[in-house]
Write a protein that holds these residues in place. Structure first.
Motif, short mmCIF file in Angstrom:
data_model
loop_
_atom_site.label_atom_id
_atom_site.label_comp_id
_atom_site.label_asym_id
_atom_site.label_seq_id
_atom_site.Cartn_x
_atom_site.Cartn_y
_atom_site.Cartn_z
N LEU A 120 -9.41 2.85 -1.23
CA LEU A 120 -8.39 2.06 -1.92
C LEU A 120 -8.46 2.26 -3.43
CD1 LEU A 120 -8.61 -1.32 0.06
CD2 LEU A 120 -7.23 0.71 0.55
N PHE A 121 -7.31 2.52 -4.03
CA PHE A 121 -7.18 2.65 -5.48
C PHE A 121 -6.64 1.32 -6.01
CE2 PHE A 121 -7.64 6.88 -4.14
CZ PHE A 121 -7.84 7.73 -5.23
N ILE A 122 -7.45 0.63 -6.79
CA ILE A 122 -7.13 -0.73 -7.26
C ILE A 122 -6.88 -0.68 -8.76
CG2 ILE A 122 -7.95 -3.11 -7.37
CD1 ILE A 122 -9.94 -2.30 -5.09
N ASN A 123 -5.71 -1.15 -9.18
CA ASN A 123 -5.33 -1.10 -10.59
C ASN A 123 -6.05 -2.19 -11.39
OD1 ASN A 123 -3.13 1.01 -10.80
ND2 ASN A 123 -2.38 -0.22 -9.10
N GLN A 142 1.53 11.72 -4.43
CA GLN A 142 1.96 10.36 -4.11
C GLN A 142 3.42 10.24 -4.50
OE1 GLN A 142 -0.24 7.48 -6.38
NE2 GLN A 142 0.72 5.69 -5.45
N GLY A 143 4.18 9.42 -3.78
CA GLY A 143 5.58 9.23 -4.15
C GLY A 143 6.40 8.70 -2.98
N HIS A 144 7.63 8.27 -3.30
CA HIS A 144 8.51 7.72 -2.27
C HIS A 144 8.92 8.76 -1.25
CE1 HIS A 144 8.67 3.92 -4.23
NE2 HIS A 144 9.70 3.49 -3.53
N TYR A 145 8.89 10.04 -1.62
CA TYR A 145 9.23 11.08 -0.65
C TYR A 145 8.28 11.03 0.53
CZ TYR A 145 9.58 15.75 1.39
OH TYR A 145 9.71 16.79 2.27
N LEU A 146 7.02 10.73 0.26
CA LEU A 146 6.02 10.63 1.33
C LEU A 146 6.12 9.29 2.02
CD1 LEU A 146 3.22 12.22 -0.81
CD2 LEU A 146 4.13 13.22 1.28
N GLN A 147 6.09 8.22 1.23
CA GLN A 147 6.27 6.86 1.78
C GLN A 147 6.30 5.87 0.62
OE1 GLN A 147 3.24 4.25 4.00
NE2 GLN A 147 4.39 5.15 5.69
N PRO A 148 7.29 4.97 0.61
CA PRO A 148 7.29 3.91 -0.41
C PRO A 148 6.18 2.90 -0.10
CG PRO A 148 9.06 3.55 1.16
CD PRO A 148 8.45 4.88 1.50
N PRO A 149 5.85 2.01 -1.03
CA PRO A 149 4.84 0.97 -0.74
C PRO A 149 5.24 0.14 0.46
CG PRO A 149 5.31 1.07 -3.10
CD PRO A 149 6.34 1.93 -2.42
N ARG A 150 4.26 -0.13 1.34
CA ARG A 150 4.52 -0.91 2.56
C ARG A 150 3.45 -1.99 2.71
NH1 ARG A 150 7.62 1.70 6.62
NH2 ARG A 150 6.27 0.84 8.22
N HIS A 151 3.72 -2.94 3.60
CA HIS A 151 2.79 -4.04 3.81
C HIS A 151 1.57 -3.64 4.62
CE1 HIS A 151 6.50 -6.30 2.78
NE2 HIS A 151 5.64 -7.09 2.18
N PHE A 167 0.84 -1.19 0.00
CA PHE A 167 0.00 0.00 0.00
C PHE A 167 0.88 1.25 0.00
CE2 PHE A 167 -1.90 -3.50 2.31
CZ PHE A 167 -3.11 -3.66 1.66
N GLN A 168 0.58 2.16 -0.92
CA GLN A 168 1.29 3.44 -0.93
C GLN A 168 0.28 4.57 -0.74
OE1 GLN A 168 3.46 4.68 -4.52
NE2 GLN A 168 5.06 5.52 -3.19
N PRO A 169 0.54 5.47 0.21
CA PRO A 169 -0.43 6.53 0.49
C PRO A 169 -0.54 7.54 -0.65
CG PRO A 169 1.59 6.88 1.72
CD PRO A 169 1.72 5.53 1.10
N GLU A 225 -8.67 19.42 4.90
CA GLU A 225 -10.06 19.20 5.27
C GLU A 225 -10.55 17.80 4.91
OE1 GLU A 225 -12.44 22.25 3.56
OE2 GLU A 225 -11.43 23.88 4.62
N ILE A 226 -9.77 17.05 4.13
CA ILE A 226 -10.17 15.69 3.77
C ILE A 226 -9.80 14.74 4.90
CG2 ILE A 226 -9.78 13.79 2.15
CD1 ILE A 226 -9.38 15.82 -0.04
N HIS A 227 -10.77 14.00 5.41
CA HIS A 227 -10.54 13.16 6.59
C HIS A 227 -10.77 11.68 6.28
CE1 HIS A 227 -9.96 16.69 9.02
NE2 HIS A 227 -11.14 17.15 8.67
N ILE A 228 -10.18 11.24 5.19
CA ILE A 228 -10.22 9.82 4.85
C ILE A 228 -8.87 9.45 4.27
CG2 ILE A 228 -11.24 10.34 2.57
CD1 ILE A 228 -12.64 7.60 2.75
N SER A 229 -8.35 8.29 4.63
CA SER A 229 -7.04 7.84 4.16
C SER A 229 -7.16 7.23 2.77
CB SER A 229 -6.46 6.81 5.14
OG SER A 229 -6.39 7.34 6.45
N HIS A 230 -6.24 7.59 1.89
CA HIS A 230 -6.23 7.07 0.53
C HIS A 230 -4.96 6.26 0.29
CE1 HIS A 230 -9.07 10.40 0.31
NE2 HIS A 230 -9.48 9.98 -0.87
N TYR A 231 -5.11 5.07 -0.30
CA TYR A 231 -3.96 4.22 -0.61
C TYR A 231 -4.10 3.60 -1.99
CZ TYR A 231 -2.66 4.14 4.39
OH TYR A 231 -2.28 4.48 5.67
#
Length: 403
Positions: free
Chosen positions: A243-246, A385-394, A172-174, A181-187
């Motif tokens: 969740l964003f699903i490819n 989105q990007g590795h600067y923020l966080q790389p994909p994690r489990h 999952f990558q954020p 003001e957006i209060h929902i997590s996106h991955y």
């Protein structure tokens, strides 16, 4: 049968498969790491008597000064195996890819250099057409139907075994909002296959040679089922994740998947608008009728749609005018060009402005520093989105709302 003798040599056109996905997932740091490893690999495998060059980020050429077809075949196989065998680490992310090699013969009757390069490129592109997915080599011939193609015949069995023995894993990558003001997590959800020795393999490797739509449908169903379960578990803990699903191009043609998925979200009592189907602009353009029908069905389910790699083709406006989408993920090349000053902020603003007027949420991938985030915010991009923020994690463990 491959080409016969009578040649002075061969021109190789080597292009990396799924390079845009790698850029999106690893950023400039990851692609630079990969480029260094591939450059070293090619130099080790190619004699100094031959000429190597890197003509673009994901494209290499080789002038092979050897008239023997078998030598060209053996070297092409060696390069394919070498590149597919590379496994680089960037944090927790494993960088892997394959390549498509187009080969044009050089002889007394060969055309000028530009046309020769075009022939080799055409042969390479043939490996990614007609449901092929790179990972091999092809000789250019005036009749392309006789091209020589090599692919991994074991790919289907690897996927079937992974489904049977539960060897798939999700990362999952954020995707982070620039609006507090957006209060929902996106991955974004990324798929990996775990090998018997514990290594995680990117889809760039195990999907490239699969032509069996039924196997791909089973894999897609596995991913969707896992996402539904994870979302239900998160909601039971009071967490809200989107969740964003490819989705691949062949999934767009699968008429049975969405009715099955509709039953899954009903039985789990999930809000459908927390699930975003992410579709590549290239796939949408390749199958516009299927894309339109698939998106229409998604809208009826109240799921959301993200068109990714926006701007990667010349038909972006056509694709966007045909189907309403909720999110647009800009092609990573825009971010790279902004860094290199080959595109100005004003030019990027002109691209973004009509999208903002359509009330579409814009996402910029491959963001690499705070300065970029500030620029994108001023231009009107809402999410990054990007590795600067966080790389994909489990785990879905990004601290979205700690500030």
């Amino acid at each position: 049968m491959g080409p016969k003798g009578g040649n002075d040599g061969f021109l190789f056109y080597i292009t990396l498969d799924n390079y845009q996905t790698l850029q999106q997932n690893t950023g400039q740091e990851g692609t630079d790491l990969l480029a260094g490893a591939i450059g070293k690999l090619l130099k080790n495998r190619v004699n100094d008597a031959h000429t190597l060059a890197r003509i673009d980020d994901n494209i290499y050429t080789l002038l092979l000064s050897d008239p023997h077809v078998e030598t060209a075949k053996a070297l092409a196989r060696d390069i394919c195996l070498g590149i597919s065998g590379l496994e680089l680490a960037l944090g927790e992310y494993k960088i892997q890819t394959t390549c498509a090699i187009g080969i044009a013969m050089i002889s007394e009757s060969s055309p000028r250099a530009a046309e020769l390069l075009n022939r080799a490129e055409t042969a390479a592109r043939s490996l990614n057409s007609n449901q092929r997915h790179g990972n091999g080599y092809s000789f250019f011939q005036l009749n392309q139907s006789s091209s020589v193609v090599t692919t991994d015949a074991k790919a289907v069995q690897r996927v079937v075994d992974a489904i049977t023995h539960n060897r798939f894993r999700l990362l999952f990558q954020p995707i982070v909002s620039l609006n507090t003001e957006i209060h929902i997590s996106h991955y974004e959800v990324l798929l990996r296959l775990t090998t018997e020795d514990g290594k995680e393999v990117s889809p760039n490797i195990f999907m490239d040679s699969i032509n069996d739509d039924n196997v791909l449908a089973r894999m897609d169903m596995w991913v969707l089922e896992e996402c539904v379960m994870l979302m239900r578990q998160s909601m039971d803990k009071g967490k809200r994740n989107r969740l964003f699903i490819n989705i691949t191009g062949r999934t767009l043609r699968n008429k049975s998947l969405l009715p099955w998925f509709a039953e899954q979200i009903r039985s789990m009592r999930l809000p459908a608008d927390h699930l975003v189907f992410q579709i590549s602009e290239v796939d949408a353009l390749a199958s516009p009728a299927y894309y339109k029908a698939f998106c229409s069905a998604l809208h009826k389910l109240h799921c959301k749609i993200c068109l990714k790699h926006y701007g990667s083709t010349s038909e972006s406006d056509f694709i966007l005018s045909d189907v309403a989408v909720d999110y647009i993920k800009l092609d990573g090349c825009y971010l790279k060009d902004l860094n290199r000053n080959t595109i100005t902020k004003k030019q990027l603003e002109a691209i973004i402005k009509p999208l903002k007027e359509k009330n579409i949420t814009l996402i910029a991938p491959m963001v690499e520093d705070t300065r970029q985030m500030s620029t994108l915010f001023r231009l009107g991009v809402q999410m990054v989105q990007g590795h600067y923020l966080q790389p994909p994690r489990h785990e879905m463990d990004y601290a979205f709302f700690d500030e």
